[in-house]
Design an enzyme around this catalytic site. Structure first.
Site: not given
Ligand code: 5RP
Length: 223
Positions: A29-31, A81-83, A94, A103
């Site tokens: 993801g972008s984060t 990881d992001g969320a 997610k 993930e």
């Protein structure tokens, strides 16, 4: 601060959880892209990464960070990881980037899930963000009906007018209209419907820590 700056802030802050000399689990993801960029600054002090998507693998490789197959390594100390949403217990939605299955696999292989997110992702109850569900295409309409019986509306995610195909060759349903008050039970139930590969509720693989990007800086939430 912009949302992009908040993502960069937590991506950088996540470096403190990376164990020197080890392999780190990397989300999508972008984060996470901000985290990968920050990770490149310490690439000589880690062994490498296990990646949760082809997109993250490409970015890691381009930055010179070795990527290992998850089958070739044992337990990882940390997964970052992001969320799309995170609640007060560390339960998450997610899969906004369609990488939920890998993930969840890498999260399950890791002792500690460190979630990195800007504060817009914090919620009281999961479900405002459409819940992604990876499905085997043959089962799509049956799974759509099962969600309808639960009060949800499931739509096939499209890309360029066609069903999006995941890294695993499957499709994604995005489900709206659900308020998920019991994430553990919800995840267990949906995961056993025939044709569901993975539901994007991460309750059994919840976050242990969330680094939340706020206007006042990074807030660390321990669950
Ligand atoms: C991808 C994911 C991402 O972690 C989630 O969608 C958050 O993405 P972003 O950091 O771009 O907001 O689950 O499948």
């Amino acid at each position: 601060m912009t949302q992009d700056e908040l993502k960069a802030l937590v991506g950088q802050a996540a470096l403190q959880y990376v164990v020197p000399g080890e392999i780190v689990g990397v989300g999508t993801g972008s984060t996470v892209n901000k985290f990968i960029d920050a990770l490149a600054t310490m690439k000589d002090s880690i062994k490498g990464a296990v990646s949760s998507s082809n997109a993250s693998t490409e970015r890691l490789t381009a930055l010179g960070i070795p990527v290992f197959d998850s089958n070739d390594v044992g337990e990882l100390s940390v997964y970052i990881d992001g969320a799309d949403e995170i609640d007060g217990k560390g339960f998450m939605i997610k899969g906004g980037g369609a990488a939920l299955t890998r993930e969840k696999i890498v999260a399950a292989q890791s002792r500690r899930f460190v979630c990195i997110a800007d504060e817009s992702k914090q919620v009281e109850v999961l479900g405002r963000f459409p819940v992604p569900v990876e499905v085997i295409p043959m089962a799509t309409q049956r799974v759509v009906r099962q969600f309808a019986a639960m009060g949800g509306t499931a739509r096939v995610r499209l890309k360029d007018g066609q069903p999006l195909v995941t890294d695993n060759g499957q499709h994604i349903l995005d489900v709206t209209g659900l308020a998920i008050g019991q994430p553990l039970q919800f995840e267990s139930e949906v995961n056993q419907w025939p044709g569901v590969v993975t539901v994007g509720v991460f309750a059994h693989q919840k976050a242990a820590v969330c680094l939340l990007g706020t206007a006042a800086g990074v807030r660390t939430l321990n669950f």
